[in-house]
Design an enzyme around this catalytic site. Sequence first.
Site: not given
Length: 309
Positions: A167, A216, A298
């Site tokens: 990420r 998420s 996130e």
Amino acid sequence: MSEMPKVRGRLTQARPLSDLTWLRVGGPADWLFQPADVEDLSDFLARLPEEVAVFPMGVGSNLIVRDGGLRCVVIRLGRGFNQIDISGTRVVAGAAALDAHVARKAADAGLDLTFLRTIPGSIGGAVRMNAGCYGSYTADVLVEVQVVSRTGEVTTLAARDLQLGYRHSTLAEGAVLTKAVFEAPRGDPETLHARMTDQLARRDATQPTKERSAGSTFRNPAGFSSTGRSDDVHDLKAWKVIDDAGMRGARRGGAQMSEMHSNFMVNTGRATAADLEGLGEEVRKKVYDSSGITLEWEIMRVGEKLSSD
């Protein structure tokens, strides 16, 4: 703010952003620029005074814009950046092309980018955040990207130049990714489409896809995405530590941690950005108190809070 350069695309002052995000929250941007093409974007950035900040925005799928909005120029790519071209095993996708569309078109050509099918958002965001699922990541198939720098320079960067991690990428702040090139493994089109159908069924059975969500909320503490395999243990999954902290279904104002999947935050109808971010911070505190684990967001949070927040 300084006088804006002339453009061929659309430049809108004081543009509310809530309708451009999946969570449907957020205040206005000082300016929203939707360039006609790469040349329009490059020319605009080259002539935009350097003291003016810019924020490249995708389709708003993994984003909370705070209620006070953004004091900058938000750049949102549109139709001039959603082309998908395939030659051999190379897939060239504009940054505004939706991940799901790229996966489907690649499968039609017998190319396996199936992991993109269930990832919300567009290719620009997938590259910037090295999106992935089922054990595959954007970094696994990315060859190069086209980027327009804050000063308007159009450059091509190899995948290794982005230093893609979980990420994460090192794409410069204010740089706008406009196109990505992928090298995809071959596969049987029928098999690839069947796999994506199965992935969608699994997603819809476990995630709140019919509610206002942003994917998420927190990164997995384990440092990698779920693979879907039977040997993929849950101990360091974000949803598991949230459950252990008793925060499945937790609410704050119009925000809720989903009962269906506790790492998904949903807007139940009237949430503010402050509700959503505040609930997320409460979850982080409860998880830390419960397990000693500090969850990392996130979902990107940007902009200014209202003075009343």
